[in-house]
Scaffold this active site. Structure first.
Site, PDB file in Angstrom:
ATOM      1  N   GLU A 164       0.806  -1.219   0.000  1.00  0.00           N
ATOM      2  CA  GLU A 164       0.000   0.000   0.000  1.00  0.00           C
ATOM      3  C   GLU A 164       0.841   1.272   0.000  1.00  0.00           C
ATOM      4  O   GLU A 164       0.758   2.103   0.928  1.00  0.00           O
ATOM      5  CB  GLU A 164      -0.953   0.003   1.196  1.00  0.00           C
ATOM      6  CG  GLU A 164      -1.953  -1.135   1.171  1.00  0.00           C
ATOM      7  CD  GLU A 164      -2.984  -1.068   2.289  1.00  0.00           C
ATOM      8  OE1 GLU A 164      -3.994  -1.777   2.189  1.00  0.00           O
ATOM      9  OE2 GLU A 164      -2.785  -0.289   3.248  1.00  0.00           O
ATOM     10  N   GLU A 363      -5.283  -8.650   0.895  1.00  0.00           N
ATOM     11  CA  GLU A 363      -5.937  -8.248   2.147  1.00  0.00           C
ATOM     12  C   GLU A 363      -7.411  -8.011   1.890  1.00  0.00           C
ATOM     13  O   GLU A 363      -7.789  -7.411   0.882  1.00  0.00           O
ATOM     14  CB  GLU A 363      -5.344  -6.956   2.732  1.00  0.00           C
ATOM     15  CG  GLU A 363      -4.020  -7.095   3.416  1.00  0.00           C
ATOM     16  CD  GLU A 363      -3.557  -5.781   4.044  1.00  0.00           C
ATOM     17  OE1 GLU A 363      -4.425  -4.983   4.490  1.00  0.00           O
ATOM     18  OE2 GLU A 363      -2.342  -5.550   4.068  1.00  0.00           O
TER      19      GLU A 363
END
Length: 458
Positions: A164, A363
């Site tokens: 991320e 995720e």
């Protein structure tokens, strides 16, 4: 009942700084430093000193991972743990031994490992030298990656450069969510570019070291946040396009196509926020793209055109503002919309616009506060998490049946983790951690997850 492909893998993702604790760690990362100086910024003042204590419990935890059906697992090496001395690059042999044993135990358990190099936790030493704002750091990142490849390459086939990256550029730099809380959009844009450059430099090292091993593959983990317009009005559709461009396409295009979107460059130039670059750097990015993609998905972002003209704003507020859909189903504890439908959009975009690159959901999960409310005979009855997983897997199954090249789904998280400034406010795990005594117990969702992992029946 929907079914997943026979070869499809179910697993889980965590990170080192959120699970290992400080045992035997010689250096601070930026969160360690922040907590030591401003502990009240963290929920209930709980910091990263103990987290889930996995440095000491990883062998027992891996046995529990097997019991909840993990076939694939993503974690990180901590830069601040790997070295005795960050400045001189002196490796800490005791911590190398820890990581090698950790990965060996996972291998013995027949759990495939995706080893990520960076999960927000920049060493404080490098932060003091400018961190992600400083291009010198991109070379340091590549050197760190090279050391990891050489140290653990015999145990690990699948890698990721970072998790991320947009969270780093937004939370530390463009906004003021995390220390040092700069709230500087232009710096955030430069950081995004520098992260892309650092990832490409690490991939170049990877390709050199493993040029004769076709099994070795490398990725980047991106949190894709589908932008949904309020309605089909031209200005709102355009607002969603701009949100998608800044939040998703910047990293997607660079990582998979090796290009920065030309429209993004045009808009950044108009805003006087264009990042500094060289043609040599752009060539390096072009020639060092990923082999597969990791996708984190939690919630969409609904947007509309700004209600006031903001053409002088030198950030994304000139293009859009958030729209709150009155019919949204919300996770009230996290403030995020639960909208599994967006997985269909993710599947389609990757298939149609990114050459159907191989990818996995790295995720997806649901954090809930005060889960002790749902303890019955020592087990957390988290039916809400089971429903969440089931809904998202159903949309993923549909996408796969329509040609999406997705090979795995990883829950965040297999075990309750420390979550940055939120600490343990919201629990995400299939396995509960009692912070008083670090006792582990499998939640009801862990039993469900094992069944799906074994049968592929959702």
């Amino acid at each position: 009942m929907n079914k997943l492909p026979k070869e499809f893998l179910l697993g889980g993702s965590i990170s080192g700084p959120q699970t290992e604790g400080w045992t035997n760690k010689k250096n601070d990362n930026i969160f360690d430093y922040w907590y030591k100086n401003e502990p009240s910024d963290f929920f209930n003042s709980i910091g990263p000193d103990v987290t889930s204590n996995m440095f000491n419990t990883y062998k027992e935890d891996i046995k529990l991972f097997k019991k909840v059906g993990l076939k694939i697992f993503r974690t990180t090496v901590q830069w601040s743990r790997l070295f005795k001395n960050i400045e001189t690059w002196e490796v800490d042999e005791e911590n190398v031994e820890f990581y090698r044993d950790y990965f060996s135990e996972l291998k013995k358990a027949d759990i495939k490992v995706v080893l990520n190099l960076f999960h927000f936790d920049i060493p404080y030493f490098w932060h003091q030298k400018g961190g992600w704002e400083n291009k010198i750091f991109t070379d340091a990142f590549a050197k760190y990656a090279e050391i990891c490849f050489n140290t653990f390459g015999d145990l690990i086939d699948s890698w990721a450069t970072m998790n991320e990256p947009i969270v780093v550029s937004e939370s530390f730099y463009a906004h003021d969510f995390w220390w040092p809380k700069l709230n500087n959009f232009k710096k955030g844009i430069q950081v995004s570019y520098n992260e892309i450059l650092a990832s490409a430099k690490a991939i170049k090292k990877f390709k050199t070291i493993f040029k004769d091993d076709s099994k070795k593959e490398i990725s980047i983990i991106l949190n894709l946040t589908p932008a949904i317009p309020k309605d089909n009005e031209i200005e709102n559709v355009y607002a969603a396009k701009m949100k998608d461009l800044f939040s998703n396409r910047f990293f997607l295009d660079a990582s998979i196509k090796g290009e920065i979107p030309s429209l993004l460059i045009e808009k950044l130039t108009e805003m006087e926020c264009m990042f500094e670059y060289t043609t040599e750097e752009l060539d390096l990015i072009k020639n060092n793209t990923i082999d597969f993609l990791g996708v984190n998905y939690y919630a969409p972002c609904r947007v509309e055109a700004p209600k006031k003209e903001n053409l002088n704003n030198k950030d994304m507020s000139r293009f859009f503002e958030q729209y709150f859909w009155p019919e949204a189903k919300m996770n009230i504890y996290r403030g995020w919309e639960i909208f599994p439908n967006s997985i269909s959009d993710i599947c389609k975009i990757i298939k149609d616009e990114y050459n159907n690159i191989k990818w996995f959901m790295s995720e997806n999960g649901m954090g809930v506060q005060d889960e002790e409310r749902f303890l019955v005979d020592g087990v957390v009855h988290d039916d809400y998490r089971i429903d969440f997983i089931k809904e998202h897997l159903n949309f993923l199954s549909k996408g796969i049946s329509e040609g999406a090249n997705c090979f795995a789904y990883c829950i965040w998280a297999p075990i309750d983790c420390w979550s940055w400034a939120n600490s343990y406010k919201n629990r995400y795990g299939l396995i509960r951690v009692d912070l008083k005594d670090q006792k582990r117990t499998i939640k009801k969702s862990g039993e469900y997850f094992k069944k799906v992992s074994d049968t592929k029946e959702i």
